[in-house]
Scaffold this motif. Sequence first.
Motif, PDB file in Angstrom:
ATOM      1  N   MET A   1      -0.808  55.936  71.941  1.00  0.00           N
ATOM      2  CA  MET A   1       0.207  54.911  71.645  1.00  0.00           C
ATOM      3  C   MET A   1       1.581  55.452  71.997  1.00  0.00           C
ATOM      4  O   MET A   1       1.902  56.612  71.714  1.00  0.00           O
ATOM      5  N   HIS A   2       2.412  54.629  72.626  1.00  0.00           N
ATOM      6  CA  HIS A   2       3.747  55.053  73.027  1.00  0.00           C
ATOM      7  C   HIS A   2       4.578  55.416  71.794  1.00  0.00           C
ATOM      8  O   HIS A   2       4.528  54.713  70.778  1.00  0.00           O
ATOM      9  N   PRO A   3       5.348  56.526  71.872  1.00  0.00           N
ATOM     10  CA  PRO A   3       6.154  56.937  70.702  1.00  0.00           C
ATOM     11  C   PRO A   3       7.089  55.842  70.199  1.00  0.00           C
ATOM     12  O   PRO A   3       7.333  55.733  68.990  1.00  0.00           O
ATOM     13  N   GLY A   4       7.618  55.007  71.105  1.00  0.00           N
ATOM     14  CA  GLY A   4       8.483  53.911  70.661  1.00  0.00           C
ATOM     15  C   GLY A   4       7.735  52.909  69.804  1.00  0.00           C
ATOM     16  O   GLY A   4       8.271  52.390  68.812  1.00  0.00           O
ATOM     17  N   THR A   5       6.475  52.644  70.158  1.00  0.00           N
ATOM     18  CA  THR A   5       5.652  51.725  69.368  1.00  0.00           C
ATOM     19  C   THR A   5       5.332  52.335  68.012  1.00  0.00           C
ATOM     20  O   THR A   5       5.335  51.637  66.989  1.00  0.00           O
ATOM     21  N   ALA A 110     -12.263  45.730  65.483  1.00  0.00           N
ATOM     22  CA  ALA A 110     -11.508  45.747  66.734  1.00  0.00           C
ATOM     23  C   ALA A 110     -12.331  46.384  67.845  1.00  0.00           C
ATOM     24  O   ALA A 110     -12.302  45.940  68.999  1.00  0.00           O
ATOM     25  N   VAL A 111     -13.085  47.417  67.508  1.00  0.00           N
ATOM     26  CA  VAL A 111     -13.940  48.076  68.494  1.00  0.00           C
ATOM     27  C   VAL A 111     -15.153  47.213  68.819  1.00  0.00           C
ATOM     28  O   VAL A 111     -15.531  47.038  69.983  1.00  0.00           O
ATOM     29  N   LEU A 112     -15.782  46.621  67.788  1.00  0.00           N
ATOM     30  CA  LEU A 112     -17.009  45.867  67.993  1.00  0.00           C
ATOM     31  C   LEU A 112     -16.774  44.475  68.578  1.00  0.00           C
ATOM     32  O   LEU A 112     -17.555  44.013  69.429  1.00  0.00           O
ATOM     33  N   GLU A 116     -11.835  46.946  71.955  1.00  0.00           N
ATOM     34  CA  GLU A 116     -10.836  47.994  72.104  1.00  0.00           C
ATOM     35  C   GLU A 116     -11.511  49.361  72.155  1.00  0.00           C
ATOM     36  O   GLU A 116     -12.506  49.611  71.479  1.00  0.00           O
ATOM     37  N   ARG A 117     -10.959  50.236  72.972  1.00  0.00           N
ATOM     38  CA  ARG A 117     -11.525  51.570  73.127  1.00  0.00           C
ATOM     39  C   ARG A 117     -10.428  52.636  73.062  1.00  0.00           C
ATOM     40  O   ARG A 117     -10.079  53.247  74.068  1.00  0.00           O
ATOM     41  N   PRO A 118      -9.865  52.883  71.862  1.00  0.00           N
ATOM     42  CA  PRO A 118      -8.875  53.956  71.741  1.00  0.00           C
ATOM     43  C   PRO A 118      -9.512  55.305  72.054  1.00  0.00           C
ATOM     44  O   PRO A 118     -10.721  55.504  71.859  1.00  0.00           O
ATOM     45  N   GLY A 119      -8.710  56.220  72.558  1.00  0.00           N
ATOM     46  CA  GLY A 119      -9.216  57.537  72.887  1.00  0.00           C
ATOM     47  C   GLY A 119      -9.669  58.292  71.647  1.00  0.00           C
ATOM     48  O   GLY A 119      -9.290  57.957  70.522  1.00  0.00           O
ATOM     49  N   PRO A 120     -10.477  59.347  71.843  1.00  0.00           N
ATOM     50  CA  PRO A 120     -11.006  60.083  70.687  1.00  0.00           C
ATOM     51  C   PRO A 120      -9.929  60.731  69.829  1.00  0.00           C
ATOM     52  O   PRO A 120     -10.041  60.764  68.607  1.00  0.00           O
ATOM     53  N   VAL A 121      -8.874  61.253  70.451  1.00  0.00           N
ATOM     54  CA  VAL A 121      -7.802  61.880  69.673  1.00  0.00           C
ATOM     55  C   VAL A 121      -7.089  60.830  68.829  1.00  0.00           C
ATOM     56  O   VAL A 121      -6.789  61.046  67.644  1.00  0.00           O
ATOM     57  N   ALA A 122      -6.829  59.662  69.433  1.00  0.00           N
ATOM     58  CA  ALA A 122      -6.163  58.593  68.699  1.00  0.00           C
ATOM     59  C   ALA A 122      -7.018  58.101  67.539  1.00  0.00           C
ATOM     60  O   ALA A 122      -6.523  57.844  66.436  1.00  0.00           O
ATOM     61  N   MET A 123      -8.334  57.969  67.762  1.00  0.00           N
ATOM     62  CA  MET A 123      -9.217  57.531  66.691  1.00  0.00           C
ATOM     63  C   MET A 123      -9.266  58.554  65.559  1.00  0.00           C
ATOM     64  O   MET A 123      -9.277  58.192  64.378  1.00  0.00           O
ATOM     65  N   THR A 237       1.553  45.576  72.492  1.00  0.00           N
ATOM     66  CA  THR A 237       1.380  46.659  73.464  1.00  0.00           C
ATOM     67  C   THR A 237       0.445  47.760  72.998  1.00  0.00           C
ATOM     68  O   THR A 237       0.161  48.679  73.771  1.00  0.00           O
ATOM     69  N   ALA A 238      -0.045  47.698  71.757  1.00  0.00           N
ATOM     70  CA  ALA A 238      -0.884  48.768  71.226  1.00  0.00           C
ATOM     71  C   ALA A 238      -2.150  48.189  70.614  1.00  0.00           C
ATOM     72  O   ALA A 238      -2.140  47.056  70.115  1.00  0.00           O
ATOM     73  N   PRO A 239      -3.261  48.942  70.619  1.00  0.00           N
ATOM     74  CA  PRO A 239      -4.511  48.440  70.030  1.00  0.00           C
ATOM     75  C   PRO A 239      -4.367  48.248  68.526  1.00  0.00           C
ATOM     76  O   PRO A 239      -3.796  49.088  67.828  1.00  0.00           O
ATOM     77  N   VAL A 240      -4.887  47.128  68.035  1.00  0.00           N
ATOM     78  CA  VAL A 240      -4.827  46.867  66.597  1.00  0.00           C
ATOM     79  C   VAL A 240      -5.620  47.906  65.822  1.00  0.00           C
ATOM     80  O   VAL A 240      -5.343  48.183  64.650  1.00  0.00           O
TER      81      VAL A 240
END
Length: 286
Positions: A1-5, A110-112, A116-123, A237-240
């Motif tokens: 996720m962008h730091p601004g978000t 959100a995934v199911l 959405e497919r956030p990266g492993p570090v983000a998850m 702009t970012a995954p829920v």
Amino acid sequence: MHPGTVGIVLIAAVAHAIWNLASKYKRGDTVLFVWAYTCASAVLFVPIGVVLVCTGAQPLDWRLAAGSVVSAALHLAYSLTLQAGYDRAELGVVYPIARGTGPVLTMLFAVLLLGERPGPVAMLGALGVVGGIVVVAGNPFGSGRHRPARGVRWGAATGATIAGYTLWDSFSITLLHLAPVSYYSGTLLLQSLILTPSALRRGGDICAAVRRNVAPVLTVAVFSPVAYILVLTAMQTAPVALVAPLRESSIVIGSLLAWRLFHEGHLARRLAGAAIVLVGIAAISI
């Protein structure tokens, strides 16, 4: 996720903590309090939404109408379920369970459902935020809790409604392409209209209730919509699946403010939980 978000969501979390603390000072009928601040929010934000419609920034069409109607129903279900839980169980059990299960369910669906497919570090960061919230909230089954299982049930039900309105609002913002301010202004207007009959049935209590709660009503009326409009903006702009747990960092902020303002205990545990949340936020922002 962008730091601004991330920054937008964290500002929203601070605003969320402020209006929740302000609500601690409310006195009297809960329905009238909710109705009063919802009407005040509508008065403040609906004109802005009207300007956006008139300037063409947000078309007045079926998408705005349908999105706002469903959102208003889901937000009212959340408010009524939460208040019913507070009436029947301890706030210290219902609130943390609700705010903890809400983002977990949101991430799952959100995934199911939304793909959405956030990266492993983000998850991992999102799960870290939820874990830190649990540490801050403490053990809902701890000593002094009266019938905690009932509070857990009501908290879980409230968490389900949080997931419901979060997912729908994300769908409305990202797929129906609704502008956050005009969309949520419509939601506020419909919520106030739906609650008005219940408020009017209380007759002469309305003026007295508003006079007793002018400061908390105005605080919630301003900070609650601001907090959620910022969250809706971040959802553009970012995954829920990441926004949902990140916004619940408000629990950490509110808990630390409650320790400072209301002299609540367990500072070490709160600071440890806050540190875990900060690590999770750093992971989400990478």
